[in-house]
Write a protein that holds these residues in place. Sequence first.
Motif, PDB file in Angstrom:
ATOM      1  N   ALA A 174      30.711   3.624  40.439  1.00 40.19           N
ATOM      2  CA  ALA A 174      31.000   2.624  39.387  1.00 40.19           C
ATOM      3  C   ALA A 174      31.653   1.867  39.910  1.00 40.19           C
ATOM      4  O   ALA A 174      31.461   0.612  39.564  1.00 40.19           O
ATOM      5  N   ARG A 175      32.512   1.635  40.809  1.00 40.48           N
ATOM      6  CA  ARG A 175      33.226   0.442  41.899  1.00 40.48           C
ATOM      7  C   ARG A 175      31.677  -0.256  42.129  1.00 40.48           C
ATOM      8  O   ARG A 175      31.933  -1.978  41.895  1.00 40.48           O
ATOM      9  N   GLU A 176      31.028  -0.137  42.811  1.00 38.86           N
ATOM     10  CA  GLU A 176      30.191  -0.813  43.636  1.00 38.86           C
ATOM     11  C   GLU A 176      29.368  -1.435  42.721  1.00 38.86           C
ATOM     12  O   GLU A 176      29.146  -2.592  43.223  1.00 38.86           O
ATOM     13  N   ALA A 177      28.832  -0.189  41.387  1.00 36.27           N
ATOM     14  CA  ALA A 177      28.581  -1.290  40.070  1.00 36.27           C
ATOM     15  C   ALA A 177      28.968  -2.510  39.687  1.00 36.27           C
ATOM     16  O   ALA A 177      28.315  -3.653  39.391  1.00 36.27           O
ATOM     17  N   ALA A 182      29.377  -8.978  40.022  1.00 39.61           N
ATOM     18  CA  ALA A 182      30.521  -9.833  40.092  1.00 39.61           C
ATOM     19  C   ALA A 182      30.141 -10.612  41.211  1.00 39.61           C
ATOM     20  O   ALA A 182      29.789 -12.145  41.261  1.00 39.61           O
ATOM     21  N   ALA A 183      29.204 -10.308  41.940  1.00 38.76           N
ATOM     22  CA  ALA A 183      28.557 -10.872  43.331  1.00 38.76           C
ATOM     23  C   ALA A 183      27.276 -11.470  42.885  1.00 38.76           C
ATOM     24  O   ALA A 183      26.051 -12.359  43.404  1.00 38.76           O
ATOM     25  N   ALA A 187      23.772 -18.891  40.566  1.00 37.54           N
ATOM     26  CA  ALA A 187      22.719 -20.167  40.144  1.00 37.54           C
ATOM     27  C   ALA A 187      23.051 -19.714  38.646  1.00 37.54           C
ATOM     28  O   ALA A 187      22.306 -20.801  37.630  1.00 37.54           O
ATOM     29  N   CYS A 188      22.870 -18.168  38.312  1.00 34.50           N
ATOM     30  CA  CYS A 188      22.765 -18.574  36.755  1.00 34.50           C
ATOM     31  C   CYS A 188      23.722 -18.915  36.021  1.00 34.50           C
ATOM     32  O   CYS A 188      23.184 -19.848  34.986  1.00 34.50           O
ATOM     33  N   PRO A 215      34.014 -11.217  35.076  1.00 28.37           N
ATOM     34  CA  PRO A 215      33.938  -9.847  34.748  1.00 28.37           C
ATOM     35  C   PRO A 215      35.690  -9.496  35.566  1.00 28.37           C
ATOM     36  O   PRO A 215      35.242 -10.541  36.661  1.00 28.37           O
ATOM     37  N   PRO A 216      36.855  -8.975  35.422  1.00 30.49           N
ATOM     38  CA  PRO A 216      38.125  -8.576  35.906  1.00 30.49           C
ATOM     39  C   PRO A 216      37.764  -7.814  36.949  1.00 30.49           C
ATOM     40  O   PRO A 216      36.222  -7.120  37.074  1.00 30.49           O
TER      41      PRO A 216
END
Length: 381
Positions: A174-177, A182-183, A187-188, A215-216
């Motif tokens: 979940a943290r990796e997702a 967040a990374a 460009a978006c 996102p936090p």
Amino acid sequence: MADGPLYILCACVGFGMAASYVLPDALLADIIDYDELHTGLRSEGLYTVVESNLQQYAEIVGGVVPSLVAYFAGFQSLGGCSCGCGAKCDADYLRWSCPADVGYACTDGFGATLLYGEPDRAAPCTVQPEGVQWSFRVFFLAVPAACYLLAAIPAWKLPISSHSHRAIVAQLRAREAAEAAAARPAACSEAAEAVAGGAEAGGAVGEADSEAAAPPPYLATDPLTGRQVRLPGHRATDVFEAHFSSGERAFARRRNEPLPALRWLLRVRLGVWSAIVACLVALVAVLHVVGAELVFTTVVTLGCLGLAGVTLLVAWDAARLRATWGAAAVTWSAGAREGAMGRNKVESGDSIELDGSNVEPTRRWRDLASDTPVAGFGEFR
């Protein structure tokens, strides 16, 4: 010694040896995952290197200490015989040659019938004093059985079960997702700003909206404690929690000037380790000069084992002492972490702003026991 206790010890050693080939690596893999949950880093290399070094050190101790005990208990190679019991004799028809007995046979095989004397008598080269026999029983059966039984206690009490390990892995994923989300490329967000309006004011509004929509950071939950996990950063609390135990931090907090107190403690420890090294080297030199070869060999053997451990302690305490001097020149604040993490390094002498103003480095070091970022170390430079 009765055979019953020997069989029990052999069974304990057998079960323990079988478990030692299966459990340690499985437990270590679970611990590495749990460590990643709290540090954000995969440390398989570090853990396996430490495991291998500890095994090698234990093997050295386990090989040297029993040999020394057996030697002082009266062990003699071949029982004091010049040949026999696996050591081939030069003369023909000679099974063994000992000071008190010589055995002749048609061949030098172990089962060859003796030509003279009692044909069923034991070969003197197989006989050792009672103390030597007891040392073998203790170090080959009793000590391994006790060590395996003691090792079973922490393995049994390890709180990471199959259920909690699955929860740990789920939190890691979940943290990796969350970190991957967040990374995403900027460009978006830039495209969204361009669509929202090309004016400078409109761009500012779009930028503000983009920042507000960020996102936090994801806070994982420790399945074992139920608490949220804060990854370590470059804060003063993180530095000292990583380098000093709770007892050492408590020792520092009881002093008026905690950071100098820690430096004094580390200097004392380094002085003790240096004194131990000097004493061992001096003792070896003196014994070599006076010609006490037996004691000299023993001291060298045990001294090398001690020096290996002291070397690790010297390196660890020296690194911690260096960390106290490196941290003393840094001013920390609540806003420091993201800037420091962004470049993965905090330079000595950094002054970081908190809410638009420089933080005065006047907070007491004892505030480092809390979880809040503090201005640190400036008054102890």
